[in-house]
Design a protein around this motif. Sequence first.
Motif, PDB file in Angstrom:
ATOM      1  N   LEU A   1     -10.562  -0.727   3.004  1.00  0.00           N
ATOM      2  CA  LEU A   1     -10.364   0.185   1.923  1.00  0.00           C
ATOM      3  C   LEU A   1     -11.552  -0.190   1.096  1.00  0.00           C
ATOM      4  O   LEU A   1     -12.357   0.830   0.523  1.00  0.00           O
TER       5      LEU A   1
ATOM      6  N   VAL B   1       2.806  -8.415  -5.499  1.00  0.00           N
ATOM      7  CA  VAL B   1       2.042  -9.520  -6.144  1.00  0.00           C
ATOM      8  C   VAL B   1       1.687  -9.013  -7.415  1.00  0.00           C
ATOM      9  O   VAL B   1       0.870  -9.265  -8.254  1.00  0.00           O
TER      10      VAL B   1
ATOM     11  N   LYS C   1      -8.273  -5.972  -2.154  1.00  0.00           N
ATOM     12  CA  LYS C   1      -8.271  -6.901  -1.416  1.00  0.00           C
ATOM     13  C   LYS C   1      -8.414  -6.722   0.217  1.00  0.00           C
ATOM     14  O   LYS C   1      -8.815  -7.253   0.961  1.00  0.00           O
TER      15      LYS C   1
ATOM     16  N   GLN D   1       1.117  -1.086   0.029  1.00  0.00           N
ATOM     17  CA  GLN D   1       0.204   0.007  -0.073  1.00  0.00           C
ATOM     18  C   GLN D   1       0.706   1.326  -0.032  1.00  0.00           C
ATOM     19  O   GLN D   1       1.088   1.985   1.184  1.00  0.00           O
TER      20      GLN D   1
ATOM     21  N   GLN E   1     -11.643  -8.623  -3.340  1.00  0.00           N
ATOM     22  CA  GLN E   1     -11.261  -9.836  -4.079  1.00  0.00           C
ATOM     23  C   GLN E   1      -9.758  -9.759  -4.110  1.00  0.00           C
ATOM     24  O   GLN E   1      -9.229  -8.760  -4.392  1.00  0.00           O
TER      25      GLN E   1
END
Length: 439
Positions: free
Chosen positions: A66, A111, A62, A12, A85
Amino acid sequence: MKTFAHKKSLGQNFLQDKELSAWIADQIQPDRAPIVVEIGPGDGALTEHLVDRSEKLVLVEKDNMLAENLEERFSDRDNVEVMRQDATLLDMRPWYRHGDVRVIGNLPYSVGGPILKAVLTPPTPMTRGVFMLQKEVCQRLSAKLGGHGYGSLSLLVQQHWHVEMIRVVGPEVFKPRPKVDSAVILCTPRDPASLPVYDVALFRRLVKMGFSQRRKQLKNLLPDEIPNGGWPALASSLGVDVMVRAEQLSLEQWVQIARWFEGRTDTDRGQKASEMFDVVDENNVVIGQRPRGEVHAQGLRHRAVHIFVFDKRGNVYLQKRSHLKDAHPRVWDSSAAGHLDVGESYAACAIRELHEEIGAVVETTTKIAEIPATERTGMEFVELHAATYDGAIKYAPDEIEVGQWFKPATVTDWVNARPQDFATGFIECWRAWEANAKP
Ligand code: SAM
């Protein structure tokens, strides 16, 4: 809005520069696009420049907190959907029905690779992508032969996408600041006709082998058994020295290597014009035999079988026809389909086509429907068959660009929304399956 502590594990780093955010959002060309998907919207730095521009905006986040903030913030918009998700597991199949799917994201760097894999690996409905990642990764993704970072990642992505690094961004525009520079890449689909056809899985294996030890010569990294004259013959056909290393070869040369291992020497062809078919009358009674080219050119009635293959969970396998096909190139079609050989029965043809087209060995198929010969079936009297199969699928790239399993409901939505994405004969078959066999 709830207070928020940045999670390092979720990558983040939030963009603080409004002008830059607006510029990145513009690169996806969101205005009036049917659907824009933003991955990792975070606290909405890009989102605020995307909202109200496309017909639909999907935010894939995810982090639950947030996501909740975004849901609250856009609760008055019915064209904004927040998906809680993990984007590394993103299922894009329901979005084929929108036709033109644009994906944007300032990606979590931890990722970034798996997320790109999920959206870029064919088959994918994505038509344009704009992503921010570490600059070093962007260089590898976009590098051309001889360029900084050129390697296996460049080749594996660029076989399907044009990748351009469109901006470099320093750490100072983020909070918290990342340790490295970032960059923005633009991905647009490569025209499949720009490369000769090849086995994508084999290409991947060979590229991985070739780049496994950078300093070694390619001849020491490729499999020992090289057909048709071994490495000296292959190197000579590539126009390179036998001592060449992997990074000295272009994408086109790597494709040529895969084709050499496959034993492909001919020019690509989607089908043979000389095959012989039974020609039939308006009652589907055989009246003679003619070659394929003539049957199609003259619109003579003939016979074909379509097969829908279902897995144990009830998903159906669809194939996307290759660009080399003379009829309906690059549209989606039944799992397998083909013309009956002279004297062949529909049932025998179904079993043969399943094996020849997608490598599926089945003992029997079930007849679902008979569909009369019309312009929509290409003057074919079609029998639709169904089969159950859970094994591996293996198809010839000259015939099939790509294939995928779908939930039948997804296919129905997609056929209704965008019939132009399918071969007309398939649509007839799908309607027949819905009428006769849908559970
Ligand atoms: N778009 C915002 C911006 O530009 O400021 C945030 C970008 S931040 C680099 C990455 C975002 O991706 C974060 O909001 C993080 O929670 C989210 N994220 C991390 N891993 C994710 C995953 N696997 N799937 C979806 N979102 C993820």
